[in-house]
Design a protein around this motif. Structure first.
Motif, PDB file in Angstrom:
ATOM      1  N   LEU A  13       0.824  -1.210   0.000  1.00  9.21           N
ATOM      2  CA  LEU A  13       0.000   0.000   0.000  1.00  9.21           C
ATOM      3  C   LEU A  13       0.859   1.262   0.000  1.00  9.21           C
ATOM      4  CD1 LEU A  13      -2.797  -0.974   2.558  1.00  9.21           C
ATOM      5  CD2 LEU A  13      -3.158  -0.361   0.157  1.00  9.21           C
ATOM      6  N   ALA A  14       1.884   1.268   0.852  1.00  7.13           N
ATOM      7  CA  ALA A  14       2.756   2.439   0.943  1.00  7.13           C
ATOM      8  C   ALA A  14       3.467   2.687  -0.385  1.00  7.13           C
ATOM      9  CB  ALA A  14       3.774   2.249   2.071  1.00  7.13           C
ATOM     10  N   GLU A  15       3.931   1.622  -1.012  1.00  9.21           N
ATOM     11  CA  GLU A  15       4.634   1.786  -2.285  1.00  9.21           C
ATOM     12  C   GLU A  15       3.701   2.342  -3.352  1.00  9.21           C
ATOM     13  OE1 GLU A  15       6.738  -1.190  -5.409  1.00  9.21           O
ATOM     14  OE2 GLU A  15       7.422  -1.345  -3.331  1.00  9.21           O
ATOM     15  N   ALA A  16       2.472   1.829  -3.419  1.00  6.61           N
ATOM     16  CA  ALA A  16       1.511   2.336  -4.398  1.00  6.61           C
ATOM     17  C   ALA A  16       1.183   3.807  -4.134  1.00  6.61           C
ATOM     18  CB  ALA A  16       0.234   1.494  -4.354  1.00  6.61           C
ATOM     19  N   GLU A  17       0.978   4.142  -2.857  1.00  7.59           N
ATOM     20  CA  GLU A  17       0.680   5.530  -2.506  1.00  7.59           C
ATOM     21  C   GLU A  17       1.867   6.432  -2.818  1.00  7.59           C
ATOM     22  OE1 GLU A  17      -1.581   8.751  -0.584  1.00  7.59           O
ATOM     23  OE2 GLU A  17      -1.883   7.054  -1.940  1.00  7.59           O
ATOM     24  N   PHE A  18       3.088   5.929  -2.601  1.00  2.00           N
ATOM     25  CA  PHE A  18       4.283   6.709  -2.928  1.00  2.00           C
ATOM     26  C   PHE A  18       4.338   7.024  -4.411  1.00  2.00           C
ATOM     27  CE2 PHE A  18       8.534   6.515  -4.776  1.00  2.00           C
ATOM     28  CZ  PHE A  18       9.088   7.671  -4.238  1.00  2.00           C
ATOM     29  N   LEU A  19       4.064   6.044  -5.257  1.00  2.00           N
ATOM     30  CA  LEU A  19       4.109   6.288  -6.704  1.00  2.00           C
ATOM     31  C   LEU A  19       3.139   7.404  -7.092  1.00  2.00           C
ATOM     32  CD1 LEU A  19       4.310   2.619  -8.093  1.00  2.00           C
ATOM     33  CD2 LEU A  19       6.191   4.206  -7.622  1.00  2.00           C
ATOM     34  N   ARG A  20       1.971   7.425  -6.450  1.00  2.00           N
ATOM     35  CA  ARG A  20       0.988   8.482  -6.731  1.00  2.00           C
ATOM     36  C   ARG A  20       1.488   9.839  -6.253  1.00  2.00           C
ATOM     37  NH1 ARG A  20      -2.926  11.351  -4.444  1.00  2.00           N
ATOM     38  NH2 ARG A  20      -2.572  10.481  -2.370  1.00  2.00           N
ATOM     39  N   LEU A  21       1.989   9.881  -5.026  1.00  4.35           N
ATOM     40  CA  LEU A  21       2.439  11.154  -4.453  1.00  4.35           C
ATOM     41  C   LEU A  21       3.677  11.680  -5.170  1.00  4.35           C
ATOM     42  CD1 LEU A  21       2.025  10.419  -0.633  1.00  4.35           C
ATOM     43  CD2 LEU A  21       0.629  11.960  -2.023  1.00  4.35           C
ATOM     44  N   PHE A  22       4.586  10.791  -5.518  1.00  6.39           N
ATOM     45  CA  PHE A  22       5.822  11.229  -6.161  1.00  6.39           C
ATOM     46  C   PHE A  22       5.540  11.765  -7.562  1.00  6.39           C
ATOM     47  CE2 PHE A  22      10.215  10.232  -7.942  1.00  6.39           C
ATOM     48  CZ  PHE A  22      10.815  11.275  -7.247  1.00  6.39           C
ATOM     49  N   ALA A  23       4.555  11.225  -8.220  1.00  4.31           N
ATOM     50  CA  ALA A  23       4.165  11.746  -9.540  1.00  4.31           C
ATOM     51  C   ALA A  23       3.723  13.196  -9.428  1.00  4.31           C
ATOM     52  CB  ALA A  23       3.061  10.884 -10.135  1.00  4.31           C
ATOM     53  N   GLU A  24       3.077  13.542  -8.325  1.00  2.00           N
ATOM     54  CA  GLU A  24       2.564  14.905  -8.149  1.00  2.00           C
ATOM     55  C   GLU A  24       3.660  15.932  -7.939  1.00  2.00           C
ATOM     56  OE1 GLU A  24      -0.211  14.678  -4.961  1.00  2.00           O
ATOM     57  OE2 GLU A  24      -1.731  13.577  -6.137  1.00  2.00           O
ATOM     58  N   THR A  25       4.863  15.487  -7.589  1.00  2.00           N
ATOM     59  CA  THR A  25       5.967  16.448  -7.382  1.00  2.00           C
ATOM     60  C   THR A  25       6.403  17.094  -8.678  1.00  2.00           C
ATOM     61  OG1 THR A  25       7.699  14.758  -7.643  1.00  2.00           O
ATOM     62  CG2 THR A  25       6.816  15.104  -5.420  1.00  2.00           C
ATOM     63  N   ARG A  26       5.993  16.535  -9.825  1.00  2.00           N
ATOM     64  CA  ARG A  26       6.391  17.100 -11.127  1.00  2.00           C
ATOM     65  C   ARG A  26       5.251  17.909 -11.768  1.00  2.00           C
ATOM     66  NH1 ARG A  26      10.840  14.616 -13.672  1.00  2.00           N
ATOM     67  NH2 ARG A  26      12.390  14.275 -12.075  1.00  2.00           N
ATOM     68  N   ARG A  27       4.118  17.989 -11.093  1.00  2.00           N
ATOM     69  CA  ARG A  27       2.986  18.685 -11.701  1.00  2.00           C
ATOM     70  C   ARG A  27       3.056  20.180 -11.444  1.00  2.00           C
ATOM     71  NH1 ARG A  27      -2.046  14.569 -10.241  1.00  2.00           N
ATOM     72  NH2 ARG A  27      -1.306  12.826 -11.506  1.00  2.00           N
TER      73      ARG A  27
END
Length: 434
Positions: A420-434
């Motif tokens: 769960l943490a890894e999946a949530e990280f992928l989502r949150l880390f994607a937002e750092t480039r928006r």
């Protein structure tokens, strides 16, 4: 989770021991299974990297969406030998679920983390919001040429963040990021005082005793409290999570009433200070000992070095200390062996912040930092291949998982939260480039 549990059990049932003398076909079986599972999880490009003198490495890639960062996911599928199987409560390669934990060799180290990667990818149906590179190694436990490969071929491992999933939580239920690894160095000490043994009754008391000289020199490595007393070895205050003395005693199986050695916080002694351990001694065995002065003795020392101190520098400090010891005026022959660099991760970047939040979401508890007294050579290698990348170390293990020991197990709750943490990280880390 039922699907992930089934995959974990399938993997644990494969004795993928990449040590000499064990069946290579079982290692390849685990490799092929993981490659197939990655394809099923939506990874379009999966292949094996075959290097000389090492087990195959599974690599895969999902290209990044326009403008998105790339994350590298690392784990390993090989395991330690099981040791004496009669010491296990359940057969080591027959995965057994008891009280929410899967028991079996490699369940925690590191097949649960391989499965967590699969779970995170399936959460996005194989279309995560970031680019993903996957590296699943097959000979981490024994060591291999792959340790030196990434810096020589950096394009294969290029990423903005690297998830080294071969660690875990300080205790079950406490989300933990490992931020540092101690370095390691080997030192050998030997002394020869006589051409051959001589009668201890006739000559003991004046004849130079090699074993006595060696143990006298070794005793100078620590002070009366058990702290390392070698000048030049670095030790700093540790401000992250800590074990309590009682917790540490339980985890290590200390005998009742046995004190810890050293002083200061346990985490400081384990992770931000040095350790010198005598791991081997050549001397006459007690059962066959004769009444004679020992002419030759040798010791093998394992030195652990502060994460930010050069391991070779730490090794030199121990070598110099022992050469100066000259017990009873006797010179010792002291030589250095292999060294391995430590590692200290950045904790001020967007990936660290995103993973801290993701782990808090998954576990429902505040994320803490810890370090490891051991080393993961590939961590440094991947970092050298990616000088600008953030390295995050985490996983489904916990302090009582028994990795490398008998009755190794992983808690399914820790596996679930890691995925769960890894999946949530992928989502949150994607937002750092928006």
């Amino acid at each position: 989770m039922p699907e992930l549990t089934e995959k974990l059990e399938h993997l644990v049932a494969i004795p993928s021991i990449a040590f000499p003398g064990y069946p290579e076909d079982r290692v390849r079986e685990a490799c092929d299974y993981i490659a197939a599972q990655l394809r099923e999880a939506g990874v379009p490009e999966v292949r094996t990297l075959d290097l000389p003198d090492t087990a195959p490495i599974v690599v895969g890639e999902i290209p990044a969406p326009e403008g998105a960062p790339t994350v590298l996911l690392y784990a390993h599928y090989d395991v330690q030998p099981s040791g004496d199987e009669t010491s296990w409560d359940t057969p080591p390669f027959t995965p057994t679920t008891v009280d929410g934990a899967v028991y079996g060799r490699g369940a925690a180290d590191c097949k649960a983390n391989v499965v967590a990667h699969l779970g995170a990818l399936k959460a996005f149906d194989g279309r995560p919001p970031v680019g993903v590179k996957i590296v699943i190694e097959g000979q981490e436990e024994y060591g291999s040429a792959f340790d030196d490969y990434p810096p020589e071929n950096p394009e294969l491992f290029r990423a903005d963040a690297i998830l080294v999933c071969d660690t875990g939580n300080i205790r079950a239920g406490t989300p933990t990021l490992t931020t540092a690894l101690r370095g390691v160095a080997d030192v050998f000490v030997e002394v020869r005082t006589l051409k051959a043994p001589v009668h201890s009754g006739q000559f003991g008391g004046a004849a130079p005793d090699a074993l006595l000289a060696l143990t006298r020199a070794l005793s100078t490595l620590h002070d009366e409290d058990g702290n390392v007393a070698v000048e030049g070895l670095r030790r700093d205050a540790w401000e992250g999570a800590n074990y309590t003395d009682e917790e540490f005693a339980e985890i290590t199986g200390m005998e009742p009433g046995m004190p810890l050695i050293g002083s200061g916080p346990v985490g400081e002694r384990l992770w931000y200070g040095p350790a010198v351990t005598v791991i081997g001694l050549d001397a006459p065995p007690v059962d066959t000992a004769a009444s004679a002065v020992v002419p030759y003795a040798r010791a093998y020392l394992n030195v652990r070095v502060h994460p930010e101190q050069d391991a070779a520098e730490g090794q030199r400090a121990v070598v110099e200390h022992l050469r100066k010891a000259r017990p009873f005026g006797i010179d010792l022959k002291v030589t250095g062996g292999d060294t391995g660099s430590g590692f200290a991760a950045r904790t001020d970047g967007p990936a660290y912040a995103a993973m801290s939040r993701a782990m808090e979401t998954a576990w429902g508890e505040e994320t803490v930092d810890m370090a490891m007294g051991g080393s993961i050579p590939l961590t440094t290698s991947l970092a050298r291949a990616n000088p600008g990348a953030e390295v995050l170390m985490l996983g489904a293990e916990d302090g009582k998982c028994g990795l490398h020991g008998f009755n190794e197990r992983v808690l399914l709750s820790e596996l679930e939260n890691t995925a769960l943490a890894e999946a949530e990280f992928l989502r949150l880390f994607a937002e750092t480039r928006r």
